[in-house]
Scaffold this motif. Sequence first.
Motif, PDB file in Angstrom:
ATOM      1  N   GLY A 118      -6.428  -8.221 -30.976  1.00 23.98           N
ATOM      2  CA  GLY A 118      -6.902  -7.515 -29.801  1.00 23.98           C
ATOM      3  C   GLY A 118      -7.420  -8.378 -28.690  1.00 23.98           C
ATOM      4  O   GLY A 118      -8.027  -7.892 -27.773  1.00 23.98           O
ATOM      5  N   SER A 119      -7.220  -9.705 -28.702  1.00 20.01           N
ATOM      6  CA  SER A 119      -7.689 -10.529 -27.598  1.00 20.01           C
ATOM      7  C   SER A 119      -6.722 -10.507 -26.438  1.00 20.01           C
ATOM      8  O   SER A 119      -5.546 -10.321 -26.615  1.00 20.01           O
ATOM      9  CB  SER A 119      -7.915 -11.944 -28.101  1.00 20.01           C
ATOM     10  N   GLU A 120      -7.264 -10.713 -25.216  1.00 16.30           N
ATOM     11  CA  GLU A 120      -6.411 -10.711 -24.032  1.00 16.30           C
ATOM     12  C   GLU A 120      -5.749 -12.065 -23.817  1.00 16.30           C
ATOM     13  O   GLU A 120      -4.791 -12.161 -23.073  1.00 16.30           O
ATOM     14  CB  GLU A 120      -7.237 -10.338 -22.800  1.00 16.30           C
ATOM     15  N   GLY A 121      -6.242 -13.122 -24.423  1.00 16.30           N
ATOM     16  CA  GLY A 121      -5.630 -14.430 -24.259  1.00 16.30           C
ATOM     17  C   GLY A 121      -4.582 -14.668 -25.310  1.00 16.30           C
ATOM     18  O   GLY A 121      -4.290 -13.828 -26.146  1.00 16.30           O
ATOM     19  N   PRO A 122      -3.982 -15.846 -25.344  1.00 14.79           N
ATOM     20  CA  PRO A 122      -2.993 -16.154 -26.344  1.00 14.79           C
ATOM     21  C   PRO A 122      -3.584 -16.115 -27.727  1.00 14.79           C
ATOM     22  O   PRO A 122      -4.650 -16.644 -27.991  1.00 14.79           O
ATOM     23  CB  PRO A 122      -2.543 -17.577 -25.965  1.00 14.79           C
ATOM     24  N   GLU A 151       3.888 -11.997 -23.538  1.00 13.19           N
ATOM     25  CA  GLU A 151       3.155 -12.648 -22.459  1.00 13.19           C
ATOM     26  C   GLU A 151       4.147 -13.224 -21.458  1.00 13.19           C
ATOM     27  O   GLU A 151       5.063 -13.965 -21.832  1.00 13.19           O
ATOM     28  CB  GLU A 151       2.252 -13.739 -23.001  1.00 13.19           C
ATOM     29  N   LEU A 152       3.948 -12.912 -20.170  1.00 10.34           N
ATOM     30  CA  LEU A 152       4.785 -13.416 -19.084  1.00 10.34           C
ATOM     31  C   LEU A 152       3.933 -14.341 -18.229  1.00 10.34           C
ATOM     32  O   LEU A 152       2.839 -13.966 -17.803  1.00 10.34           O
ATOM     33  CB  LEU A 152       5.314 -12.252 -18.225  1.00 10.34           C
ATOM     34  N   ARG A 153       4.452 -15.538 -17.952  1.00 12.93           N
ATOM     35  CA  ARG A 153       3.680 -16.528 -17.192  1.00 12.93           C
ATOM     36  C   ARG A 153       4.526 -17.020 -16.015  1.00 12.93           C
ATOM     37  O   ARG A 153       5.714 -17.296 -16.157  1.00 12.93           O
ATOM     38  CB  ARG A 153       3.315 -17.727 -18.048  1.00 12.93           C
ATOM     39  N   TRP A 154       3.849 -17.126 -14.856  1.00 14.94           N
ATOM     40  CA  TRP A 154       4.465 -17.776 -13.702  1.00 14.94           C
ATOM     41  C   TRP A 154       3.403 -18.515 -12.918  1.00 14.94           C
ATOM     42  O   TRP A 154       2.348 -17.954 -12.633  1.00 14.94           O
ATOM     43  CB  TRP A 154       5.145 -16.764 -12.794  1.00 14.94           C
ATOM     44  N   PRO A 155       3.684 -19.820 -12.602  1.00 15.83           N
ATOM     45  CA  PRO A 155       4.839 -20.604 -13.039  1.00 15.83           C
ATOM     46  C   PRO A 155       4.735 -20.955 -14.507  1.00 15.83           C
ATOM     47  O   PRO A 155       3.644 -20.932 -15.091  1.00 15.83           O
ATOM     48  CB  PRO A 155       4.768 -21.854 -12.158  1.00 15.83           C
ATOM     49  N   GLY A 156       5.884 -21.298 -15.082  1.00 15.51           N
ATOM     50  CA  GLY A 156       5.907 -21.564 -16.523  1.00 15.51           C
ATOM     51  C   GLY A 156       5.215 -22.853 -16.896  1.00 15.51           C
ATOM     52  O   GLY A 156       4.832 -23.034 -18.030  1.00 15.51           O
ATOM     53  N   ALA A 181      -3.096  -8.039 -16.213  1.00 18.01           N
ATOM     54  CA  ALA A 181      -2.572  -9.025 -15.273  1.00 18.01           C
ATOM     55  C   ALA A 181      -3.745  -9.840 -14.773  1.00 18.01           C
ATOM     56  O   ALA A 181      -4.691  -9.289 -14.199  1.00 18.01           O
ATOM     57  CB  ALA A 181      -1.854  -8.347 -14.114  1.00 18.01           C
ATOM     58  N   VAL A 182      -3.712 -11.141 -14.990  1.00 18.94           N
ATOM     59  CA  VAL A 182      -4.841 -11.999 -14.638  1.00 18.94           C
ATOM     60  C   VAL A 182      -4.337 -13.222 -13.889  1.00 18.94           C
ATOM     61  O   VAL A 182      -3.157 -13.587 -13.960  1.00 18.94           O
ATOM     62  CB  VAL A 182      -5.625 -12.445 -15.905  1.00 18.94           C
ATOM     63  N   GLY A 183      -5.254 -13.852 -13.170  1.00 15.88           N
ATOM     64  CA  GLY A 183      -4.981 -15.131 -12.535  1.00 15.88           C
ATOM     65  C   GLY A 183      -5.715 -16.230 -13.268  1.00 15.88           C
ATOM     66  O   GLY A 183      -6.869 -16.073 -13.645  1.00 15.88           O
ATOM     67  N   ASP A 184      -5.029 -17.358 -13.478  1.00 16.26           N
ATOM     68  CA  ASP A 184      -5.615 -18.475 -14.202  1.00 16.26           C
ATOM     69  C   ASP A 184      -5.235 -19.766 -13.483  1.00 16.26           C
ATOM     70  O   ASP A 184      -4.137 -20.301 -13.671  1.00 16.26           O
ATOM     71  CB  ASP A 184      -5.121 -18.501 -15.648  1.00 16.26           C
ATOM     72  N   SER A 185      -6.137 -20.269 -12.622  1.00 17.42           N
ATOM     73  CA  SER A 185      -5.895 -21.505 -11.867  1.00 17.42           C
ATOM     74  C   SER A 185      -4.586 -21.443 -11.085  1.00 17.42           C
ATOM     75  O   SER A 185      -3.784 -22.372 -11.112  1.00 17.42           O
ATOM     76  CB  SER A 185      -5.885 -22.708 -12.820  1.00 17.42           C
ATOM     77  N   GLY A 186      -4.367 -20.322 -10.411  1.00 16.30           N
ATOM     78  CA  GLY A 186      -3.161 -20.157  -9.618  1.00 16.30           C
ATOM     79  C   GLY A 186      -1.974 -19.638 -10.389  1.00 16.30           C
ATOM     80  O   GLY A 186      -0.938 -19.306  -9.806  1.00 16.30           O
ATOM     81  N   HIS A 235      -7.169  -8.262 -13.282  1.00 14.32           N
ATOM     82  CA  HIS A 235      -8.312  -9.160 -13.078  1.00 14.32           C
ATOM     83  C   HIS A 235      -7.912 -10.251 -12.087  1.00 14.32           C
ATOM     84  O   HIS A 235      -7.486 -11.338 -12.463  1.00 14.32           O
ATOM     85  CB  HIS A 235      -8.759  -9.775 -14.405  1.00 14.32           C
ATOM     86  N   GLU A 236      -7.998  -9.910 -10.806  1.00 14.16           N
ATOM     87  CA  GLU A 236      -7.728 -10.846  -9.715  1.00 14.16           C
ATOM     88  C   GLU A 236      -6.399 -11.583  -9.885  1.00 14.16           C
ATOM     89  O   GLU A 236      -6.364 -12.819  -9.926  1.00 14.16           O
ATOM     90  CB  GLU A 236      -8.864 -11.861  -9.586  1.00 14.16           C
TER      91      GLU A 236
END
Length: 397
Positions: free
Chosen positions: A347-351, A392-397, A299-304, A262-263
């Motif tokens: 089953g949610s995609e968010g935390p 869940e993998l996040r960058w930047p942390g 894989a999603v984008g969230d405010s950069g 998702h972008e």
Amino acid sequence: MVIATALYRGSHLVAGGVVVAQHQRDRLFPWLALSAAIASTALIWFMAARHRRLVPWVVGLDVLVIGCLLPFGAYAWGGARTQESVAWVMLLGGSASAMAAVAFGARLLAVAVALLVATHLAGYLMVEADAAVTGAHLNALVFSAVVSWVLTWYLCRQGEQVDSANRRALAAEAQRARFAERVAHHNALHDTVLATLTAIARGGVDANTSMMRERCAREAAYLRRLVEQADDREPASEVRAALEESVRAAEALGLRVTARYHEPPAVPGEIALAMARATTEALNNVRCHAGTGHAFLTAVGDSGRLIVTVVDRGRGFDTGSAGPEGAGGPGGPDDAGGAAGPGASGGSEGPVGPVRQATGGIGLDRSVYARMRGVGGRAFVDSAPGEGVRVELRWPG
């Protein structure tokens, strides 16, 4: 051209300063005129630095005050009665016409040059200058504008050609990338889907066996991702390509992966590689420890920020009693559960639920958590017995 006209005006100011200091230092008006010219020039370049171009209204003010009115002021209040005493003021009109050529359009430039020619002609007539001096000055006045306009047009045209060449090069590079991607997909289809269908069509394998059904499910998932990628209007990103490699590697070892993109934002190559390798380890945990043959990747984008999630619906584990090393230690995901998806914690995609930072354990600690920390990211694990695991993998942390 902004710098060139600045140097041109600067040379005229230096000449004016020398003339005033040597021959007119006892009069007040020449010093005031020189100060006004310096102030006008400073305003022009201050505005040019702020707007990254010559601002037309500021240049127009300089043309009117410094180029047109100052010669009359020098005659009326500065005691300029000879062509030598007024020459330094007239010089400023040449740099004014050059700046007008850079800042104005063709019509407005013609008006400004005509106004400068008329006032400077009148100024030289008042001091009864020689015709040769007057003609030479007016010629310099006009051709200062002409040369500046031609150079500005030429540089702008060259800049447009360079931009056009860059666009063509980028388009060619994108076309080569699309062609390489098509070749890679063609090879993958030949080695997977086509090989499976050919084997079934020839009757060499039993299509009803569990192994063949699993293989067909994996290849159907691959085709689904291929169709979604073809429908996606966004260009394929580097991180998406790297994650696809991880997915294909896991599928080659028998794991079925449902992937959704998702972008995802554009990230540096080393970040995409670190994300892909951490994802590979999370998928390996699913394959080896979750007790299920199906994983979900998003894989999603969230405010950069790039967020990659791997979920499974496997046996899971108790993060609160995972051992002294934390969620990845003995009894943790390296021994009990896989990694992340819709089945984990609802089953949610968010935390979801109490997300804990992944620590301990050789697999998660070295291949996931440490790898993400090394590129400025973070990794989290959430799990419960019987509810699967979510990484869940996040960058930047």
